[in-house]
Design a protein around this motif. Structure first.
Motif, PDB file in Angstrom:
ATOM      1  N   THR A  82     -19.788   4.774 -36.884  1.00  0.00           N
ATOM      2  CA  THR A  82     -19.699   3.252 -37.014  1.00  0.00           C
ATOM      3  C   THR A  82     -20.074   2.367 -37.956  1.00  0.00           C
ATOM      4  OG1 THR A  82     -19.575   3.653 -34.351  1.00  0.00           O
ATOM      5  CG2 THR A  82     -19.173   1.580 -35.357  1.00  0.00           C
ATOM      6  N   VAL A 100     -12.981  -2.339 -32.192  1.00  0.00           N
ATOM      7  CA  VAL A 100     -12.497  -2.113 -30.899  1.00  0.00           C
ATOM      8  C   VAL A 100     -13.347  -0.979 -30.318  1.00  0.00           C
ATOM      9  CG1 VAL A 100     -10.740  -1.579 -29.243  1.00  0.00           C
ATOM     10  CG2 VAL A 100     -10.231  -2.600 -31.553  1.00  0.00           C
ATOM     11  N   LEU A 101     -14.081  -1.317 -29.212  1.00  0.00           N
ATOM     12  CA  LEU A 101     -15.023  -0.499 -28.589  1.00  0.00           C
ATOM     13  C   LEU A 101     -14.784  -0.359 -27.070  1.00  0.00           C
ATOM     14  CD1 LEU A 101     -17.076  -2.779 -30.313  1.00  0.00           C
ATOM     15  CD2 LEU A 101     -18.260  -0.708 -30.732  1.00  0.00           C
ATOM     16  N   ARG A 104     -18.795  -3.294 -23.058  1.00  0.00           N
ATOM     17  CA  ARG A 104     -19.527  -4.538 -23.444  1.00  0.00           C
ATOM     18  C   ARG A 104     -20.902  -3.811 -23.799  1.00  0.00           C
ATOM     19  NH1 ARG A 104     -18.431  -8.141 -20.049  1.00  0.00           N
ATOM     20  NH2 ARG A 104     -19.975  -9.436 -20.487  1.00  0.00           N
ATOM     21  N   ALA A 107     -20.361  -2.752 -27.485  1.00  0.00           N
ATOM     22  CA  ALA A 107     -19.831  -3.911 -28.182  1.00  0.00           C
ATOM     23  C   ALA A 107     -21.294  -4.819 -28.695  1.00  0.00           C
ATOM     24  CB  ALA A 107     -18.813  -4.876 -27.582  1.00  0.00           C
ATOM     25  N   GLY A 111     -22.595  -5.008 -32.217  1.00  0.00           N
ATOM     26  CA  GLY A 111     -22.422  -6.369 -32.805  1.00  0.00           C
ATOM     27  C   GLY A 111     -23.837  -6.864 -33.544  1.00  0.00           C
ATOM     28  N   GLY A 127     -18.566 -11.315 -30.756  1.00  0.00           N
ATOM     29  CA  GLY A 127     -18.296 -10.388 -29.999  1.00  0.00           C
ATOM     30  C   GLY A 127     -17.196 -11.075 -28.840  1.00  0.00           C
ATOM     31  N   THR A 129     -15.682  -9.992 -24.970  1.00  0.00           N
ATOM     32  CA  THR A 129     -15.861  -8.842 -24.122  1.00  0.00           C
ATOM     33  C   THR A 129     -15.089  -9.759 -22.700  1.00  0.00           C
ATOM     34  OG1 THR A 129     -18.113  -9.733 -23.454  1.00  0.00           O
ATOM     35  CG2 THR A 129     -17.749  -7.643 -24.674  1.00  0.00           C
ATOM     36  N   LEU A 152     -15.745  -8.023 -32.900  1.00  0.00           N
ATOM     37  CA  LEU A 152     -15.872  -6.728 -31.833  1.00  0.00           C
ATOM     38  C   LEU A 152     -15.719  -7.322 -30.310  1.00  0.00           C
ATOM     39  CD1 LEU A 152     -18.565  -7.579 -33.940  1.00  0.00           C
ATOM     40  CD2 LEU A 152     -18.819  -4.865 -33.402  1.00  0.00           C
ATOM     41  N   GLY A 153     -14.673  -6.246 -29.929  1.00  0.00           N
ATOM     42  CA  GLY A 153     -14.145  -6.640 -28.789  1.00  0.00           C
ATOM     43  C   GLY A 153     -13.624  -5.124 -28.257  1.00  0.00           C
ATOM     44  N   THR A 154     -13.817  -5.290 -26.626  1.00  0.00           N
ATOM     45  CA  THR A 154     -13.312  -4.391 -25.696  1.00  0.00           C
ATOM     46  C   THR A 154     -11.590  -4.530 -25.443  1.00  0.00           C
ATOM     47  OG1 THR A 154     -13.896  -5.860 -23.901  1.00  0.00           O
ATOM     48  CG2 THR A 154     -15.534  -4.110 -24.611  1.00  0.00           C
ATOM     49  N   ASP A 178     -13.495   2.708 -32.245  1.00  0.00           N
ATOM     50  CA  ASP A 178     -14.802   3.292 -32.146  1.00  0.00           C
ATOM     51  C   ASP A 178     -14.612   4.169 -30.628  1.00  0.00           C
ATOM     52  OD1 ASP A 178     -17.244   4.448 -32.404  1.00  0.00           O
ATOM     53  OD2 ASP A 178     -18.352   2.673 -32.058  1.00  0.00           O
TER      54      ASP A 178
END
Length: 407
Positions: A82, A100-101, A104, A107, A111, A127, A129, A152-154, A178
């Motif tokens: 990553t 995308v992870l 949380r 992330a 992050g 982030g 989430t 960065l987000g779920t 990821d």
């Protein structure tokens, strides 16, 4: 028995290119980050994180990603996959990125690293989430501070933000998926369809699911992907001791309690893996009764209940974590010295991810894995693992991009 989150492919689909392999770990150290042409601000961020030399997968991936190639990046757990994607993409030339992870917790961890890398360049990281009301998504995206160059987000939070038009992707330049095999399911396909067609895509994982190329091929030209893989992909970490204990189900709990009580106080952190949320909860109640301080982490917990649990474990506030496979992917567990598979994992992939929680880059000791084997259907997987170790190839019988399941 569960079959994984990725749907079975309907057709053969376009094949992925043959992987380029990184040199083995004991080969020449290769070029430095500076020699690979990273921006001075990014080099300053790496120095601030005390990251001096690139790992094998970073030496392989960064040049390809800097050329703007979409990539399928496969390497063993804890190898810096990553970070390689973030190092190559973060910078003034690519000011709009999405990572995308699957959770949380991951992330939050990624992050923090991304923020440290991007801060010297003046790039904002944010982030996204889920787990709360829609207004929470809007607040996360509109939090005060610099505009977010990297998000960065779920999957669930991103999907909801896109549906409610809190999030626009018109300026997106690159995306990292990821732990891809836990992301690529039907619930996220619509969001992927909107993103994949017009961005540089980096797909990252230690194992990949059947049908990955078919799914990607629906939205983008798979032929444009460069496939990058390390020599250690799908290999057992040779420095990690692995022990299998065959016993009856009723004997698992006494064995675990004895193991925990006999461990010295200086024995490092312990991860105890269960296959279901209900087992995590039940085992937690038992540990409470025996005055064994621990934390629990499983996907059925509310967002509020999960908040801060893994961070507290990482800081060493509590040295025992009882968890599902939610904690097996990507999370930094360099303080962990023992992994206990209270429930034997369902797949070889899950075993590799769990083993990868010990002996990571930054760990002070190699660590060990103890697996309780109670069911006859577990024995076949154990034999494959033991055979790989006995032949000293350490190669788990997984094909690149193939998801083998227990029968």
């Amino acid at each position: 028995r569960r079959t994984g989150s990725f749907p079975r492919a309907r057709g053969a689909g376009p094949p992925l290119p043959e992987p380029r392999r990184a040199p083995p770990p004991d080969a020449e150290p290769g070029p430095s980050f500076a020699a690979m042409g990273l921006q001075p601000a990014l080099l300053a961020g790496l120095e601030g994180l005390s990251i001096g030399r690139p790992t094998a997968v970073q030496r392989l991936a960064i040049p390809a990603l800097r050329r703007g190639r979409s990539a399928l990046c496969a390497a063993e757990t804890g190898s810096g996959k990553t970070l390689a994607a973030a190092e190559a993409a973060a910078g003034p030339a690519s000011p709009r990125g999405l990572v995308v992870l699957p959770s949380r917790e991951l992330a939050a961890q990624v992050g923090a690293v991304a923020a440290a890398l991007c801060r010297p360049a003046g790039l904002g990281v944010r982030g996204l989430t889920g787990g709360g009301a829609a207004g929470g998504l809007r607040r996360q995206l509109r939090a005060p501070g610099t505009g977010a160059a990297v998000l960065l987000g779920t999957p669930g939070a991103l999907r909801e933000a896109l549906r409610r038009r809190f999030l626009a992707l018109g300026r997106l330049r690159w995306m990292v998926l990821d732990e891809a095999d836990s992301l690529m399911d039907d619930s996220f396909i619509e969001a992927l369809e909107e993103i994949l067609a017009r961005t540089q895509v980096v797909v990252v994982g230690a194992t990949f699911p059947t049908g990955l190329s078919q799914t990607l091929g629906k939205f983008t030209d798979v032929g444009r992907f460069v496939t990058l893989a390390t020599q250690s992909l799908h290999r057992l970490p040779p420095h990690v001791q692995q022990k299998f204990v065959r016993l009856k189900g009723r004997d698992k709990l006494p064995e675990l309690l004895q193991l925990l009580k006999e461990r010295p106080a200086s024995g490092g952190a312990v991860l105890i893996f269960c296959n279901s949320a209900s087992t995590v909860n039940w085992l937690g109640y038992i540990l409470d009764d025996h005055k064994i301080k621990h934390l629990r982490l499983q996907g059925q917990m509310s967002a509020a209940a999960r908040a801060g649990i893994f961070a507290s474990f990482q800081k060493g506030d509590v040295s025992v974590l009882v968890c599902t496979d939610l904690a097996s992917r990507g999370l930094d567990t360099s303080s962990v010295q023992l992994v206990v598979n209270y429930d034997f994992p369902d797949t070889l992939q899950d075993y590799l991810h769990r083993v990868g929680r010990v002996g990571r880059v930054g760990s002070k000791v190699p660590g060990a894995v103890v697996s309780f084997v109670t069911h006859r259907w577990d024995v076949d997987l154990v034999r494959k693992i033991e055979t790989a170790a006995r032949k000293r190839t350490d190669q788990i019988p997984l094909k690149f991009g193939w998801n083998e399941k227990a029968q």
